[in-house]
Write an enzyme that holds these catalytic residues in place. Structure first.
Site, PDB file in Angstrom:
ATOM      1  N   THR A 269      41.264  36.619  49.809  1.00 12.98           N
ATOM      2  CA  THR A 269      39.856  36.520  50.195  1.00 12.98           C
ATOM      3  C   THR A 269      38.995  36.279  48.966  1.00 12.98           C
ATOM      4  O   THR A 269      39.051  37.040  48.003  1.00 12.98           O
ATOM      5  CB  THR A 269      39.406  37.831  50.865  1.00 12.98           C
ATOM      6  OG1 THR A 269      40.221  38.072  52.003  1.00 12.98           O
ATOM      7  CG2 THR A 269      37.961  37.732  51.312  1.00 12.98           C
ATOM      8  N   LEU A 270      38.226  35.214  49.005  1.00 11.42           N
ATOM      9  CA  LEU A 270      37.307  34.921  47.907  1.00 11.42           C
ATOM     10  C   LEU A 270      35.871  35.265  48.265  1.00 11.42           C
ATOM     11  O   LEU A 270      35.097  35.713  47.435  1.00 11.42           O
ATOM     12  CB  LEU A 270      37.395  33.440  47.539  1.00 11.42           C
ATOM     13  CG  LEU A 270      38.757  32.946  47.070  1.00 11.42           C
ATOM     14  CD1 LEU A 270      38.723  31.439  46.897  1.00 11.42           C
ATOM     15  CD2 LEU A 270      39.154  33.614  45.761  1.00 11.42           C
TER      16      LEU A 270
END
Lengths: 245, 166
Positions: A23-24
Site C-alpha cells: 500500500t502506497l
C-alpha cells in the site's frame, strides 16, 4: 561514501518493482469516527461516506461493525483495508468459538490483536491504511481503545480518529464525565458530529450511532443532523472584511 | 523504564522487556537487577540496529546491593551508567539544568567517582517537578501531565503532577 547501502533481498517490499505489492496511498476513504464511554457501555458514531479523493463516491458505507459478542469496531481510512481487517477478525472469532470452552475474546483482547496486526504491517512497510476504534463491555468492564495505521495505540474514556481528534476531542474533554446517560451521550456525540459536518470537507450528513452494552450491539438506522446556516456572519460575508470565518 | 519517541515502538519495546523479565523470573526465581535489565535493554535495541526502535530510554532502579542506579540510552543501544539523565524532546532544555544543580564529578577523574546525587528524596522529587515545569514552557511536546516513579527499599511509588495544557 555510502557505508550502509541497503542491500535489497529478493522478497523485499522496498525495491521499485515491488511498489505494486504494497500500500502506497489510500483510494476509497472514510472520515472520522468518534466514541465515548457512558453509563452502560460505549457509544460510537461515524458517517456513511466513502470518498474517492475529493469525490463523494459512496454514501452508504457502514464503518462500524460488531465483533464477536463483546466488541464494536469503527474504522476510518481505506475501506478495502477495513474489509480485510473484518476478514482477519472473522477468522479470529471463529477460532475462538471453535474452542467451545465458554470463553470469548473481550474488547481488550481484540484491541491487542489489532494493535499487533497494524504494527507488524507497518514494520513491513505495507500498512493497513486505517485508524481504528475498538469499544466494548465484558463482565461489566467497559473498554475503549484506538489503533492507528502505524501502530500507535491507547485506551481512554473518549477517542476519535482523523479530524475527530482536532474537532471532537476538545469538546469531549470539556463535556464528558463519568456515567453519562444514554441520551446525554448521544447528544454529546451529535454535537461532535455536527461540528465535523460543518468543518470536515469529507464529512457527509448521513450517520449512524452505535451502542454496545453488556447486552449486545445496536447500530442505529442512518439519519441526518439538523444544520443551521442562518448565522448573520454568513449573510453578506464580504461586508465586514475578508470573510465570515 | 522511561521512554520517549515513537509510541508504538515504545509500547512494543516495553512489552518485549516485560515478557523477557517474566521469563527471567520463571528461570531464576528472582527479580532482574537493574544492571541486568540494563544490558538486556541495550542488546534488545542493538538487535534492531538496522531498523531501530525509535525509542529514547532512561532506565532506573536498584542494583543487587539495593543501591540506586540510572542508565541512559540512545535509540540503538549505546548505554552508560550515570547519576542522572534526561532523554527526549525536552532533554536539551533539562540536561544543562541538571548539570548545573547536580554538579556531577568529571568523568576524567581517576579513580572514577560514582555520580551519586547528594539529594534527599523530597529534594530530588522537587527538582524533577521543577525541570518538567520549565521544559513545558519552551518545549511544545512537553506538557499536560507528569508521572514520577520513586523506587527505593520500601518499594515503588507513583506521583502525578499537572503541567501546562497548551
Amino acid at each position: 561514501m555510502n557505508f550502509m547501502a541497503s542491500k535489497q533481498p529478493e522478497n523485499s517490499l522496498l525495491s521499485p518493482e515491488s511498489d505494486s505489492q504494497r500500500t502506497l496511498y489510500p483510494y476509497v476513504t472514510g472520515t472520522s469516527v468518534v466514541a465515548l464511554k457512558y453509563k452502560d457501555g460505549i457509544l460510537m458514531a461515524a458517517d456513511m461516506g466513502g470518498s474517492y479523493g475529493s469525490t463523494l463516491r459512496y454514501k452508504s458505507v457502514e464503518r462500524m461493525k460488531p465483533i464477536g459478542k463483546h466488541s464494536l469496531l469503527g474504522a476510518s481510512g481505506e475501506i478495502s483495508d477495513f474489509q480485510e481487517i473484518l476478514r482477519y477478525l472473522d477468522e479470529l472469532i471463529l477460532y475462538d468459538n471453535m474452542w467451545d470452552d465458554g470463553n470469548s475474546l473481550g474488547p481488550k483482547e481484540v484491541h491487542n490483536y489489532l494493535t499487533r496486526v497494524m504494527y507488524n504491517r507497518r514494520n513491513k512497510f505495507n500498512p493497513l491504511w486505517n485508524s481504528l476504534v475498538l469499544g466494548g463491555v465484558k463482565n461489566g468492564q467497559k473498554y475503549l481503545g484506538t489503533v492507528s495505521m502505524i501502530g500507535v495505540n491507547f485506551e481512554d474514556n473518549h477517542v476519535a480518529t482523523g479530524f475527530g481528534n482536532h474537532l471532537a476531542r476538545p469538546i469531549l474533554r470539556q463535556e464528558w464525565h463519568e456515567n453519562l446517560s444514554f441520551e446525554d451521550g448521544v447528544r454529546l456525540l451529535e454535537k461532535c458530529m455536527r461540528v465535523l459536518l460543518y468543518r470536515d470537507r469529507s464529512a457527509v450528513n448521513k450517520l449512524q450511532i452505535a451502542k454496545i452494552t453488556e447486552e449486545g450491539v445496536t447500530i442505529s438506522q442512518p439519519y441526518s443532523l439538523k444544520t443551521y446556516w442562518e448565522f448573520s456572519a454568513f449573510e453578506n460575508p464580504a461586508q465586514g472584511a475578508i470573510g465570515s470565518w | 523504564m522511561a521512554s520517549s519517541g515513537f509510541q508504538a515502538d515504545v509500547k512494543a519495546l516495553q512489552k518485549h522487556l516485560a515478557a523477557r523479565h517474566l521469563i527471567y523470573q520463571h528461570q531464576h526465581n528472582k527479580q532482574m537487577s537493574c544492571p541486568a535489565m540494563a544490558q538486556l535493554l541495550s542488546n534488545t535495541l542493538y538487535y534492531k540496529r538496522f531498523f531501530p526502535y525509535y525509542s529514547f530510554n532512561v532506565l532506573g532502579g536498584l542494583d543487587n546491593e539495593g543501591k540506586g542506579c540510572v542508565f541512559t540510552y540512545d535509540a540503538v543501544g549505546s548505554y552508560e551508567k550515570v547519576g542522572y539523565s534526561s532523554q527526549g524532546s525536552g532533554s536539551t532544555l533539562i540536561m544543562p539544568f541538571l548539570d548545573n544543580q547536580l554538579k556531577s564529578p568529571s568523568p576524567l577523574l581517576l579513580p572514577a567517582q560514582d555520580a551519586v546525587t547528594p539529594l534527599a528524596e523530597a529534594e530530588a522529587i522537587d527538582l524533577v517537578k521543577t525541570v518538567f515545569a520549565s521544559a513545558s514552557e519552551r518545549d511544545i511536546y512537553t506538557g499536560d501531565k507528569l508521572e514520577i516513579v520513586v523506587i527505593n527499599a520500601d518499594g515503588i511509588r507513583r506521583e502525578y503532577m499537572d503541567l501546562r495544557k497548551d
